[in-house]
Design an enzyme around this catalytic site. Sequence first.
Site, PDB file in Angstrom:
ATOM      1  N   ASN A 281       0.937  -1.361   0.021  1.00 46.36           N
ATOM      2  CA  ASN A 281       0.117  -0.102   0.303  1.00 46.36           C
ATOM      3  C   ASN A 281       0.943   1.300   0.016  1.00 46.36           C
ATOM      4  O   ASN A 281       1.449   1.576   1.185  1.00 46.36           O
ATOM      5  CB  ASN A 281      -0.862  -0.006   1.192  1.00 46.36           C
ATOM      6  CG  ASN A 281      -1.736   1.202   1.305  1.00 46.36           C
ATOM      7  OD1 ASN A 281      -2.010   1.875   0.561  1.00 46.36           O
ATOM      8  ND2 ASN A 281      -2.329   1.440   2.589  1.00 46.36           N
TER       9      ASN A 281
ATOM     10  N   LYS B 234       0.136   4.165  -0.053  1.00 46.81           N
ATOM     11  CA  LYS B 234      -0.775   5.234   0.261  1.00 46.81           C
ATOM     12  C   LYS B 234      -0.555   6.499  -0.652  1.00 46.81           C
ATOM     13  O   LYS B 234      -0.533   6.416  -1.895  1.00 46.81           O
ATOM     14  CB  LYS B 234      -0.375   5.756   1.504  1.00 46.81           C
ATOM     15  CG  LYS B 234      -0.193   4.380   2.627  1.00 46.81           C
ATOM     16  CD  LYS B 234      -0.151   4.690   4.129  1.00 46.81           C
ATOM     17  CE  LYS B 234      -0.445   3.318   4.740  1.00 46.81           C
ATOM     18  NZ  LYS B 234      -0.246   3.616   6.019  1.00 46.81           N
TER      19      LYS B 234
ATOM     20  N   HIS C 290      -9.691   1.197   4.820  1.00 42.89           N
ATOM     21  CA  HIS C 290      -8.330   1.360   5.471  1.00 42.89           C
ATOM     22  C   HIS C 290      -8.688   2.540   6.526  1.00 42.89           C
ATOM     23  O   HIS C 290      -9.545   3.464   6.414  1.00 42.89           O
ATOM     24  CB  HIS C 290      -7.445   1.951   4.480  1.00 42.89           C
ATOM     25  CG  HIS C 290      -6.034   2.071   5.143  1.00 42.89           C
ATOM     26  ND1 HIS C 290      -5.471   2.735   5.861  1.00 42.89           N
ATOM     27  CD2 HIS C 290      -5.039   1.156   4.935  1.00 42.89           C
ATOM     28  CE1 HIS C 290      -4.329   2.764   6.327  1.00 42.89           C
ATOM     29  NE2 HIS C 290      -3.811   1.552   5.590  1.00 42.89           N
TER      30      HIS C 290
ATOM     31  N   GLU D 247      -7.163   4.783   7.716  1.00 46.33           N
ATOM     32  CA  GLU D 247      -6.767   6.300   7.103  1.00 46.33           C
ATOM     33  C   GLU D 247      -8.053   6.988   6.634  1.00 46.33           C
ATOM     34  O   GLU D 247      -8.165   8.077   6.841  1.00 46.33           O
ATOM     35  CB  GLU D 247      -5.539   6.482   6.458  1.00 46.33           C
ATOM     36  CG  GLU D 247      -4.293   6.229   7.334  1.00 46.33           C
ATOM     37  CD  GLU D 247      -2.988   5.649   6.789  1.00 46.33           C
ATOM     38  OE1 GLU D 247      -3.162   5.469   5.248  1.00 46.33           O
ATOM     39  OE2 GLU D 247      -2.043   5.205   7.255  1.00 46.33           O
TER      40      GLU D 247
ATOM     41  N   GLU E  51      -5.772  -4.707  10.703  1.00 46.10           N
ATOM     42  CA  GLU E  51      -4.696  -3.652  10.941  1.00 46.10           C
ATOM     43  C   GLU E  51      -5.170  -2.928  12.306  1.00 46.10           C
ATOM     44  O   GLU E  51      -5.966  -1.944  12.009  1.00 46.10           O
ATOM     45  CB  GLU E  51      -4.958  -2.576   9.715  1.00 46.10           C
ATOM     46  CG  GLU E  51      -4.626  -3.293   8.407  1.00 46.10           C
ATOM     47  CD  GLU E  51      -3.855  -2.357   7.617  1.00 46.10           C
ATOM     48  OE1 GLU E  51      -2.587  -2.717   7.186  1.00 46.10           O
ATOM     49  OE2 GLU E  51      -4.445  -1.477   7.355  1.00 46.10           O
TER      50      GLU E  51
ATOM     51  N   GLY F 294       2.075   2.464  10.782  1.00 43.05           N
ATOM     52  CA  GLY F 294       2.984   3.517  10.765  1.00 43.05           C
ATOM     53  C   GLY F 294       3.593   3.950  12.107  1.00 43.05           C
ATOM     54  O   GLY F 294       4.494   5.011  12.088  1.00 43.05           O
TER      55      GLY F 294
ATOM     56  N   SER G   6       2.903  -1.687  10.705  1.00 38.62           N
ATOM     57  CA  SER G   6       4.535  -1.677  10.846  1.00 38.62           C
ATOM     58  C   SER G   6       5.208  -3.119  10.506  1.00 38.62           C
ATOM     59  O   SER G   6       6.051  -3.408  11.245  1.00 38.62           O
ATOM     60  CB  SER G   6       5.004  -1.324  12.392  1.00 38.62           C
ATOM     61  OG  SER G   6       4.293   0.151  12.664  1.00 38.62           O
TER      62      SER G   6
HETATM   63  P1  PGA Z   1       2.471   0.626   7.609  1.00 34.48           P
HETATM   64  O1  PGA Z   1       1.096   0.628   7.215  1.00 34.48           O
HETATM   65  O2  PGA Z   1       3.129  -0.675   7.148  1.00 34.48           O
HETATM   66  O3  PGA Z   1       3.310   1.799   7.266  1.00 34.48           O
HETATM   67  O4  PGA Z   1       2.338   0.535   9.115  1.00 34.48           O
HETATM   68  C1  PGA Z   1       0.226  -0.431   7.004  1.00 34.48           C
HETATM   69  C2  PGA Z   1      -1.133   0.035   6.242  1.00 34.48           C
HETATM   70  O5  PGA Z   1      -1.626   1.171   6.669  1.00 34.48           O
HETATM   71  O6  PGA Z   1      -1.742  -0.588   5.536  1.00 34.48           O
END
Ligand code: PGA
Length: 260
Positions: free
Chosen positions: A8, A10, A104, A106, A176, A182, A222
């Site tokens: 992803n 983003k 997601h 976000e 998640e 993140g 992460s």
């Molecule tokens: P990350 O993001 O690996 O940077 O923690 C995972 C995600 O949001 O799908």
Amino acid sequence: MKSLIVANWKCNPTTLKEAKGLFDSVKKALLRQRLRTGEGIKNIKNVEVVLCPPFIYLSSFKFQVSSFKLGAQNCFWEEKGAYTGEISPLMIKNLGIEYVIVGHSERRKYFRETDEEINKKIKKALSVGLKIILCVGETTEEKEQGKKQQVLIAQIEKALDRIPRDEMKNISVAYEPVWAIGTGNNCSTDETMKSIISIRQIITRLYNRETADKVRIIYGGSVNGENSGSYLKESLANGLLVGGASLKPEEFIKIVRSAT
Ligand code: PGA
């Protein structure tokens, strides 16, 4: 079942040139891996790799894809019409894209996406033939209040409302935990395993055991080249959703390799 490793990207990177560079590096690294494992360029056995760049770059990549699949990071819930700024699932499908990430955290957080909207998106995306990666997971506050299970039940029940059983083969669920995304503060493999088992139980209750057993439940939050293998081996995850580390080709390939 094949493991699902999803990149992803983003809202990255900011130029088409950089996006192409990243895409090419991942492609080359994947190709090297395939040659190393002697499996030709078509497939790394048991792993399905899906790259999800921003919408705007998808059409530049679609003709070059041989070694992995492409996915979108979001979609709208209608096929077309007067919806300024939206991208429809039908447009995504017609571009030859196979997957779409829906729900997601976000999007839930910054765009106030609701479970009802997520359900509408899933229904429309399935109706045009896209495969879904549905994201669920608790926030820090919900975790601290001991509400994880409640959150998972509500998110899954609402997202899958009136989705027929025979469509479940086209849905993967990504656990998640929002506090792990993140942050470098990844979820323990033990806790991940508990959540994965819960998610499978929820799907079993909504459908049946046979249906639930075929749904891929993956982990995201992460993930990096060091910890990826333990999720796949110790927590019953059927794959990984990778954010930050998917922007570093060598790191991402390490993750893919851990799934082979
Ligand atoms: P990350 O993001 O690996 O940077 O923690 C995972 C995600 O949001 O799908």
